[in-house]
Design a protein around this motif. Structure first.
Motif, PDB file in Angstrom:
ATOM      1  N   THR A   1       0.819  -1.213   0.000  1.00  0.00           N
ATOM      2  CA  THR A   1       0.000   0.000   0.000  1.00  0.00           C
ATOM      3  C   THR A   1       0.851   1.260   0.000  1.00  0.00           C
ATOM      4  OG1 THR A   1      -0.197   0.033   2.422  1.00  0.00           O
ATOM      5  CG2 THR A   1      -1.896  -1.172   1.196  1.00  0.00           C
TER       6      THR A   1
ATOM      7  N   ASN B   1       0.409   2.845  -3.279  1.00  0.00           N
ATOM      8  CA  ASN B   1      -0.822   3.632  -3.380  1.00  0.00           C
ATOM      9  C   ASN B   1      -0.645   4.995  -2.727  1.00  0.00           C
ATOM     10  OD1 ASN B   1      -1.463   0.598  -3.069  1.00  0.00           O
ATOM     11  ND2 ASN B   1      -3.277   1.381  -4.120  1.00  0.00           N
TER      12      ASN B   1
ATOM     13  N   ASP C   1       6.522  -8.208  -8.423  1.00  0.00           N
ATOM     14  CA  ASP C   1       6.018  -7.180  -7.508  1.00  0.00           C
ATOM     15  C   ASP C   1       6.325  -5.780  -8.011  1.00  0.00           C
ATOM     16  OD1 ASP C   1       4.785  -8.627  -5.205  1.00  0.00           O
ATOM     17  OD2 ASP C   1       6.763  -9.546  -5.116  1.00  0.00           O
TER      18      ASP C   1
ATOM     19  N   GLU D   1       3.565  -4.839 -10.190  1.00  0.00           N
ATOM     20  CA  GLU D   1       2.377  -4.458  -9.418  1.00  0.00           C
ATOM     21  C   GLU D   1       2.531  -3.066  -8.819  1.00  0.00           C
ATOM     22  OE1 GLU D   1      -1.280  -4.502  -7.205  1.00  0.00           O
ATOM     23  OE2 GLU D   1      -0.571  -5.194  -9.164  1.00  0.00           O
TER      24      GLU D   1
ATOM     25  N   ARG E   1       1.879  -0.676 -11.555  1.00  0.00           N
ATOM     26  CA  ARG E   1       0.437  -0.592 -11.816  1.00  0.00           C
ATOM     27  C   ARG E   1      -0.250   0.275 -10.769  1.00  0.00           C
ATOM     28  NH1 ARG E   1      -4.395  -2.200 -10.327  1.00  0.00           N
ATOM     29  NH2 ARG E   1      -3.534  -3.004  -8.379  1.00  0.00           N
ATOM     30  N   ARG E   2       0.084   0.074  -9.497  1.00  0.00           N
ATOM     31  CA  ARG E   2      -0.551   0.851  -8.431  1.00  0.00           C
ATOM     32  C   ARG E   2      -0.202   2.328  -8.519  1.00  0.00           C
ATOM     33  NH1 ARG E   2      -1.588  -2.274  -2.934  1.00  0.00           N
ATOM     34  NH2 ARG E   2      -1.912  -4.393  -3.706  1.00  0.00           N
TER      35      ARG E   2
ATOM     36  N   THR F   1      -5.683  -1.487 -15.141  1.00  0.00           N
ATOM     37  CA  THR F   1      -5.421  -2.901 -15.385  1.00  0.00           C
ATOM     38  C   THR F   1      -5.663  -3.686 -14.108  1.00  0.00           C
ATOM     39  OG1 THR F   1      -3.077  -2.538 -14.916  1.00  0.00           O
ATOM     40  CG2 THR F   1      -3.738  -2.498 -17.223  1.00  0.00           C
ATOM     41  N   ALA F   2      -5.860  -4.978 -14.246  1.00  0.00           N
ATOM     42  CA  ALA F   2      -6.169  -5.833 -13.094  1.00  0.00           C
ATOM     43  C   ALA F   2      -4.959  -5.961 -12.186  1.00  0.00           C
ATOM     44  CB  ALA F   2      -6.610  -7.208 -13.578  1.00  0.00           C
ATOM     45  N   PRO F   3      -5.181  -6.089 -10.862  1.00  0.00           N
ATOM     46  CA  PRO F   3      -4.069  -6.326  -9.935  1.00  0.00           C
ATOM     47  C   PRO F   3      -3.260  -7.547 -10.343  1.00  0.00           C
ATOM     48  CG  PRO F   3      -6.073  -5.844  -8.723  1.00  0.00           C
ATOM     49  CD  PRO F   3      -6.475  -6.005 -10.166  1.00  0.00           C
ATOM     50  N   ILE F   4      -1.976  -7.496 -10.057  1.00  0.00           N
ATOM     51  CA  ILE F   4      -1.072  -8.577 -10.432  1.00  0.00           C
ATOM     52  C   ILE F   4      -0.885  -9.493  -9.233  1.00  0.00           C
ATOM     53  CG2 ILE F   4       1.290  -9.134 -11.135  1.00  0.00           C
ATOM     54  CD1 ILE F   4       1.306  -6.469 -12.649  1.00  0.00           C
ATOM     55  N   ASP F   5      -1.420 -10.696  -9.335  1.00  0.00           N
ATOM     56  CA  ASP F   5      -1.260 -11.703  -8.298  1.00  0.00           C
ATOM     57  C   ASP F   5      -0.007 -12.529  -8.620  1.00  0.00           C
ATOM     58  OD1 ASP F   5      -1.909 -14.808  -7.576  1.00  0.00           O
ATOM     59  OD2 ASP F   5      -2.652 -13.432  -6.025  1.00  0.00           O
TER      60      ASP F   5
END
Length: 386
Positions: free
Chosen positions: A261, A264, A299, A302, A305-306, A366-370
């Motif tokens: 977070t 974010n 990561d 991700e 992306r965030r 875009t979708a979260p990266i798991d």
């Protein structure tokens, strides 16, 4: 001299060696410990040491001595790196005016960002080795910009006190030559002052103005700090947002994922035009895709992306051999991850090659990266990268 006397003498010598070693193990760690910061307790400081607000996730916390021994003896099974990597550097401009932006990767986490007439350096390291007393991992490539070719530096960001990020010799050279504004997080100013260099140390959320319209915000990430094993977490670690007209620059410093977070939170300061994200030193066991202290390409994607960043450069790889992945695994894996995840604008750049950063353009969500899902979708060749 009889055999018995020889044996007694050897026994006495060995006994004294054991006593001296025990005293060293007792005294030296305390001597090497240092209080770099004193302040009130808070959400990530217990009055003695700093800690990660999102919980500790460092799987190596209790096994550093074993890792260090295997590393020094070469018994950790790491893929062999090249002894030297040739580069073709291009001398940077002296200044880049207005909202134009140019970034040059110097090596490891060191990047020269030029915009708004400012020359900004992240975690500058020009030393040949990353460690105390000239010891530690040696560079496999020279810096992407020779120190003598470096333009006058106005701002320096220092993320934490590890030797591959806080290089006192380089900071001393920069201060003597340019007197830049050096911004860091709490406690690191005490370390930097050992070289006779002043700096501004701020807590997470702290801000400092550079000039009208430009300010630096110290932000949370997930890591740890130490110059010597005994002084663990005496100084704080951080990331940075450089707020700029036309879009911000985010420098993640050195970080593990934690709760993620913090990315974010960094995005809340405004659109991110350029994200400088670590992608290397993430593997300490076969097949590992991240460690508690270092994000890997998955990561990092991700985080990108965030942030909603429009351009990202992967750093913290290919300079010092710190972990168990092969030399070129980070950029190759990043390319595979971003392709599978459908992310654009995030990749790596050659050392010493100035890159013009495009104006900020908002990306489509875009979708979260798991991590587990992405690994499953990666091509077999990417999953098999050493």
């Amino acid at each position: 001299m009889t055999f018995r006397r020889v044996a007694q003498s050897l026994g006495t010598i060995l006994l004294w060696i054991v006593i001296i070693l025990c005293l060293m193990l007792t005294i030296i760690p305390r001597f090497l410990d240092a209080r770099y910061y004193r302040g009130a307790q808070g959400g990530h400081y217990d009055g003695q040491r700093f800690f990660n607000a999102d919980g500790e996730q460092d799987e190596m916390a209790g096994n550093r001595a074993g890792f260090l021994w295997r590393y020094l003896t070469g018994s950790d099974g790491r893929p062999k790196w090249p002894e030297h990597v040739a580069i073709n550097p291009v001398a940077p401009r002296q200044r880049v005016a207005g909202q134009a932006m140019v970034a040059t990767w110097v090596g490891h986490a060191t990047v020269l960002v030029q915009t708004q007439g400012l020359n900004i350096l992240t975690d500058p390291v020009w030393s040949k080795t990353a460690g105390p007393l000239g010891l530690g991992p040696a560079r496999v490539t020279r810096p992407g910009i020779a120190f003598g070719k470096l333009p006058k530096i106005d701002v320096v960001l220092v993320s934490h006190d590890h030797y591959d990020h806080l290089d006192l010799a380089t900071l001393k050279r920069l201060w003597t030559r340019d007197h830049p504004l050096i911004v860091t997080s709490l406690g690191n100013d005490s370390v930097i002052r050992q070289a006779g260099v002043p700096s501004h140390a701020l807590d997470w959320g702290g801000r400092i103005a550079v000039k009208p319209g430009v300010e630096i915000v110290v932000t949370r990430n997930h890591h740890w700090g130490s110059r010597w094993f005994a002084d663990r977490n005496r100084a704080l670690w951080s990331a940075f947002v450089v707020r700029l007209p036309g879009g911000n620059v985010f420098f993640a410093g050195d970080t593990g994922p934690g709760d993620l977070t913090w990315a974010n939170a960094a995005a809340s300061y405004g659109p991110v035009r350029l994200a400088l994200l670590p992608i290397g030193a993430f593997r300490f066991a076969p097949g590992q895709m991240m460690s508690g202290s270092h994000i890997g390409p998955i990561d990092a994607a991700e985080v990108y992306r965030r942030l909603g960043a429009s351009t990202g450069i992967g750093v913290h790889w290919g300079t010092f051999h710190l972990s168990s992945e092969a030399y070129d695994t980070p950029p190759r894996l990043l390319a595979a991850v971003t392709r599978v995840a459908g992310l654009q604008g995030f990749g790596t750049v050659p050392l010493g090659q100035p890159r013009v950063i495009a104006p900020y353009v908002a990306r489509k969500p875009t979708a979260p990266i798991d991590r587990v899902e992405i690994v499953g979708r990666l091509p077999a060749a990417a999953r098999a990268l050493p």
